[in-house]
Design an enzyme around this catalytic site. Structure first.
Site, PDB file in Angstrom:
ATOM      1  N   LYS A 124       0.866  -1.183   0.000  1.00 13.68           N
ATOM      2  CA  LYS A 124       0.000   0.000   0.000  1.00 13.68           C
ATOM      3  C   LYS A 124       0.895   1.223   0.000  1.00 13.68           C
ATOM      4  O   LYS A 124       2.042   1.150   0.452  1.00 13.68           O
ATOM      5  CB  LYS A 124      -0.885   0.010   1.255  1.00 13.68           C
ATOM      6  CG  LYS A 124      -2.142   0.831   1.122  1.00 13.68           C
ATOM      7  CD  LYS A 124      -3.268   0.116   0.394  1.00 13.68           C
ATOM      8  CE  LYS A 124      -4.396   1.048   0.041  1.00 13.68           C
ATOM      9  NZ  LYS A 124      -5.556   0.326  -0.526  1.00 13.68           N
ATOM     10  N   ASP A 164      -6.797   4.317  -4.853  1.00 19.78           N
ATOM     11  CA  ASP A 164      -7.519   4.173  -3.578  1.00 19.78           C
ATOM     12  C   ASP A 164      -8.177   5.539  -3.337  1.00 19.78           C
ATOM     13  O   ASP A 164      -8.366   6.305  -4.297  1.00 19.78           O
ATOM     14  CB  ASP A 164      -6.558   3.772  -2.445  1.00 19.78           C
ATOM     15  CG  ASP A 164      -7.277   3.383  -1.149  1.00 19.78           C
ATOM     16  OD1 ASP A 164      -7.885   2.305  -1.114  1.00 19.78           O
ATOM     17  OD2 ASP A 164      -7.255   4.160  -0.183  1.00 19.78           O
TER      18      ASP A 164
HETATM   19  P1  NDP Z   1     -12.805   7.767  -3.402  1.00 16.51           P
HETATM   20  O1  NDP Z   1     -11.753   8.744  -3.116  1.00 16.51           O
HETATM   21  O2  NDP Z   1     -13.296   7.586  -4.800  1.00 16.51           O
HETATM   22  O3  NDP Z   1     -14.093   8.052  -2.487  1.00 16.51           O
HETATM   23  C1  NDP Z   1     -13.987   8.086  -1.106  1.00 16.51           C
HETATM   24  C2  NDP Z   1     -15.327   8.497  -0.536  1.00 16.51           C
HETATM   25  O4  NDP Z   1     -15.277   8.397   0.885  1.00 16.51           O
HETATM   26  C3  NDP Z   1     -15.676   9.946  -0.835  1.00 16.51           C
HETATM   27  O5  NDP Z   1     -17.057  10.089  -0.874  1.00 16.51           O
HETATM   28  C4  NDP Z   1     -15.066  10.676   0.369  1.00 16.51           C
HETATM   29  O6  NDP Z   1     -15.660  11.924   0.640  1.00 16.51           O
HETATM   30  C5  NDP Z   1     -15.393   9.702   1.470  1.00 16.51           C
HETATM   31  N1  NDP Z   1     -14.396   9.845   2.547  1.00 16.51           N
HETATM   32  C6  NDP Z   1     -13.053   9.764   2.437  1.00 16.51           C
HETATM   33  N2  NDP Z   1     -12.454   9.971   3.611  1.00 16.51           N
HETATM   34  C7  NDP Z   1     -13.464  10.205   4.476  1.00 16.51           C
HETATM   35  C8  NDP Z   1     -13.498  10.490   5.857  1.00 16.51           C
HETATM   36  N3  NDP Z   1     -12.358  10.584   6.569  1.00 16.51           N
HETATM   37  N4  NDP Z   1     -14.712  10.651   6.432  1.00 16.51           N
HETATM   38  C9  NDP Z   1     -15.857  10.558   5.706  1.00 16.51           C
HETATM   39  N5  NDP Z   1     -15.888  10.296   4.390  1.00 16.51           N
HETATM   40  C10 NDP Z   1     -14.705  10.120   3.797  1.00 16.51           C
HETATM   41  O7  NDP Z   1     -12.269   6.370  -2.799  1.00 16.51           O
HETATM   42  P2  NDP Z   1     -12.781   4.891  -3.102  1.00 16.51           P
HETATM   43  O8  NDP Z   1     -14.236   4.885  -3.368  1.00 16.51           O
HETATM   44  O9  NDP Z   1     -11.853   4.288  -4.061  1.00 16.51           O
HETATM   45  O10 NDP Z   1     -12.484   4.193  -1.694  1.00 16.51           O
HETATM   46  C11 NDP Z   1     -13.475   4.081  -0.649  1.00 16.51           C
HETATM   47  C12 NDP Z   1     -13.069   2.985   0.317  1.00 16.51           C
HETATM   48  O11 NDP Z   1     -12.990   1.733  -0.397  1.00 16.51           O
HETATM   49  C13 NDP Z   1     -11.703   3.153   0.997  1.00 16.51           C
HETATM   50  O12 NDP Z   1     -11.766   2.587   2.282  1.00 16.51           O
HETATM   51  C14 NDP Z   1     -10.791   2.308   0.118  1.00 16.51           C
HETATM   52  O13 NDP Z   1      -9.635   1.886   0.804  1.00 16.51           O
HETATM   53  C15 NDP Z   1     -11.710   1.146  -0.186  1.00 16.51           C
HETATM   54  N6  NDP Z   1     -11.356   0.335  -1.354  1.00 16.51           N
HETATM   55  C16 NDP Z   1     -11.236   0.911  -2.583  1.00 16.51           C
HETATM   56  C17 NDP Z   1     -10.932   0.128  -3.676  1.00 16.51           C
HETATM   57  C18 NDP Z   1     -10.892   0.667  -5.059  1.00 16.51           C
HETATM   58  O14 NDP Z   1     -10.802  -0.136  -5.989  1.00 16.51           O
HETATM   59  N7  NDP Z   1     -10.980   1.955  -5.276  1.00 16.51           N
HETATM   60  C19 NDP Z   1     -10.641  -1.326  -3.520  1.00 16.51           C
HETATM   61  C20 NDP Z   1     -10.899  -1.832  -2.198  1.00 16.51           C
HETATM   62  C21 NDP Z   1     -11.205  -1.010  -1.159  1.00 16.51           C
HETATM   63  P3  NDP Z   1     -14.941  13.273   0.106  1.00 16.51           P
HETATM   64  O15 NDP Z   1     -15.294  13.374  -1.338  1.00 16.51           O
HETATM   65  O16 NDP Z   1     -15.540  14.341   0.946  1.00 16.51           O
HETATM   66  O17 NDP Z   1     -13.469  13.096   0.341  1.00 16.51           O
END
Ligand code: NDP
Length: 444
Positions: A124, A164
Site C-alpha cells: 500500500k 484508492d
Molecule cells: P474515493 O476517493 O473515490 O471516495 C472516497 C469516498 O469516501 C468519498 O465520498 C469521500 O468523501 C469519502 N471519505 C473519504 N475519507 C473520508 C473520511 N475521513 N470521512 C468521511 N468520508 C470520507 O475512494 P474509493 O471509493 O476508491 O475508496 C473508498 C473505500 O474503499 C476506501 O476505504 C478504500 O480503501 C476502499 N477500497 C477501494 C478500492 C478501489 O478499488 N478503489 C478497492 C478496495 C477497497 P470526500 O469526497 O468528501 O473526500
C-alpha cells in the site's frame, strides 16, 4: 502464539500506530487456533514475520502550485509481504494519510490478495497530499513529483500500485505517464489505467460490483432476495458509485450516500438518472454530496453518517472506522440483516462484535471488497499477454472470484451452530495460504 503477547510486542515496537494495531488485533485472535495447530509456524516465528512489513519507503514530495508557491508532502510505499506474488495495493492521497493507516491497509491487503486466488502479495502507499480544491495541473504536477521518487521501487514483477481514496483514473494515468518516462518501459506497472493504454474493462466498477456479488452470495445462504431491499450506502466515490449502479440493476432501493461533510437521505431511492448526476458531480465537477439534496429536494445531514436511517442492508463504502458500536446497535434495532464492507475496516471492533453477536450476515472488507484488486490482477494478466478481454469475460471472472472467496469464508468460518463467521473465515483462509507459501520459501 498468544495473540495478546504479539499485539503487545507490536505496540511496544511501533507505538502511536492505532489503525495498524487495530487491524492486527482483529486478525490475530481469529487465526490463533489454526496457527497453533502447526508448531513449525511458531519455530519459524511466522507470526512476527507476517505482521511486520518487509520494507517501508518514505520520501519528501516537492511540488509547485498554480501561483508558483512550492509545497512539500510526505510520500510512502509499504511493501508488506510478497510470499505469493509481487506486492500489490493502492495509493491513497488524503490529508489523514500516515504510516499507521498505510500499514493497516498493507497488512489487510496481504490477506485480501491471498483470498483472490491470484498471485499477488500485499502492499500500500500514498501521501498526506489533500487533492480537494486543487486544479488539474496541480494534481498532475503532484502525481509526477510523487512518481519521481516512487518509480525506482516498483515494477511489473516487484510491486504494482493501483488507486484508492483520492486516486482514481485521472491520477493513475498521470502517475503511469511519469513512471513510463522514467522507467522507459511499457509493461503496465500500475493498474486502473485508461482503457486506451492497457487498462482493463470493469476495473472502475470492480470493487462496487464485487461487493454486491459477495452480498448476493451471503443472502443466498438464507434464501433472501435482494429485490426491493432498502440499502444504506456511505461514501460517494468510486466504490460507492458502482455499488449503487449494481444495486439499481438488481432492483434494490438505495436511500443514502455520503461524503466527508455529511450524508443525504432520499426516501424515493436513487435511480439511474440520479446516479448519473452523482457521477458527474463527484467525478467531473468535484462537488459536495450536499448539492444532490439541493438539486433533488431531499434530506441532508451536515456532519452526519447514514447509519441512523432505517435499512435492510448497510454497505459502508467511504473510509476506516466510519461505523461504530452505537451505529451498529441502531442498524440492528432498525432491522438490518446484512452488512458488507466496500471500504477497508469501516466498522470499529465494537461494531463488529455487535454484528457477530446478533448473527447477521456480516462480511469484512478483506473479503467483500476484494473485487477491485482481483480485476487489477486480471489487468496485470492482460498486460503480460498484451491483449484485452471483453467486458463480459472480465465480469464473469470477477463473479467467479467473489464466489470462490465466499466459499473459502464458509469453509473456514462456519461454526457448529451453522452461523458463518466471515471474519474468521476470511482471516484463516488468507492466513493459511500466505503461511504455507512463506514456510515453503525458507526463512527470509
Ligand atoms: P474515493 O476517493 O473515490 O471516495 C472516497 C469516498 O469516501 C468519498 O465520498 C469521500 O468523501 C469519502 N471519505 C473519504 N475519507 C473520508 C473520511 N475521513 N470521512 C468521511 N468520508 C470520507 O475512494 P474509493 O471509493 O476508491 O475508496 C473508498 C473505500 O474503499 C476506501 O476505504 C478504500 O480503501 C476502499 N477500497 C477501494 C478500492 C478501489 O478499488 N478503489 C478497492 C478496495 C477497497 P470526500 O469526497 O468528501 O473526500
Amino acid at each position: 502464539m498468544k495473540a495478546n503477547e504479539i499485539l503487545d510486542l507490536l505496540k511496544r515496537r511501533f507505538p502511536n500506530e492505532p489503525e495498524y494495531h487495530q487491524a492486527v488485533a482483529e486478525v490475530l485472535p481469529t487465526i490463533e487456533e489454526a496457527y497453533n495447530e502447526h508448531p513449525e509456524f511458531e519455530k519459524a516465528n511466522l507470526i512476527e514475520r507476517l505482521c511486520i512489513s518487509d520494507r517501508i519507503f518514505s520520501f519528501r514530495v516537492t511540488w509547485t502550485d498554480d501561483k508558483g508557491q512550492v509545497h512539500t508532502n510526505m510520500g510512502y510505499r509499504i511493501q508488506h509481504n510478497n510470499a505469493i506474488g509481487p506486492y500489490k495495493g493502492g495509493i491513497r492521497f488524503h490529508a489523514s494519510v500516515n504510516l499507521s493507516i498505510l500499514k493497516f491497509l498493507a497488512f489487510e491487503q496481504t490477506f485480501k490478495n491471498a483470498l483472490t486466488t491470484l498471485p499477488m502479495g500485499g502492499g500500500k502507499g500514498g501521501s498526506d497530499f489533500n487533492p480537494k480544491g486543487k486544479s488539474n495541473a496541480e494534481i498532475m504536477r503532484f502525481c509526477q513529483a510523487f512518481m519521481l521518487e516512487l518509480w525506482r521501487h516498483i515494477g511489473p514483477e516487484t510491486d504494482v500500485p493501483a488507486g484508492d481514496i483520492g486516486v482514481g483514473g485521472r491520477e493513475v494515468s498521470f502517475l503511469y505517464g511519469m513512471y513510463k518516462k522514467l522507467a522507459r518501459e511499457n509493461t503496465g506497472t500500475l493498474t486502473g489505467k485508461g482503457i486506451e493504454f492497457g487498462g482493463s474493462l470493469i476495473r472502475p466498477e470492480a470493487t462496487g460490483y464485487g461487493n454486491v456479488y459477495f452480498l448476493l452470495q451471503m443472502l443466498e445462504t438464507r434464501n433472501i432476495d435482494i429485490k426491493g431491499k432498502v440499502v444504506a450506502v456511505s461514501g460517494s466515490g468510486n466504490v460507492a458509485q458502482y455499488t449503487v449502479e449494481k444495486l439499481i440493476e438488481l432492483g434494490a432501493k438505495v436511500v443514502t450516500l455520503s461524503d466527508s461533510n455529511g450524508y443525504i437521505y432520499d426516501s424515493e431511492g436513487i435511480d439511474s438518472e440520479k446516479l448519473q448526476y452523482i457521477m458527474d458531480l463527484k467525478n467531473l465537477y468535484r462537488g459536495r454530496i450536499r448539492e444532490y439534496a439541493e438539486h433533488y429536494g431531499c434530506k441532508y445531514v451536515e456532519g452526519g453518517r447514514p447509519w441512523g436511517e432505517k435499512c435492510d442492508i448497510a454497505l459502508p463504502s467511504a473510509t476506516q472506522n466510519e461505523l461504530n458500536g452505537d451505529d451498529a446497535k441502531t442498524l440492528l434495532a432498525n432491522g438490518c440483516i446484512a452488512v458488507s464492507e466496500g471500504a477497508n475496516m469501516p466498522s470499529t471492533p465494537e461494531a463488529i462484535d455487535e454484528f457477530l453477536k446478533a448473527k447477521i450476515l456480516y462480511a469484512p472488507g478483506k473479503a467483500a471488497n476484494a473485487g477491485g484488486v482481483s480485476v487489477s490482477g486480471l489487468e496485470m494478466t492482460q498486460n503480460a499477454m498484451k491483449l484485452s478481454w471483453s467486458r463480459e469475460e472480465v465480469d464473469e471472472k470477477l463473479k467467479g472470484i467473489m464466489r470462490s472467496i465466499h466459499e473459502q469464508c464458509t469453509k473456514y468460518g462456519t461454526q457448529s451452530d451453522g452461523y458463518v463467521n466471515y471474519v474468521k473465515g476470511a482471516n484463516v483462509a488468507g492466513f493459511m495460504k500466505v503461511a504455507k507459501a512463506m514456510m515453503a520459501q525458507g526463512i527470509l
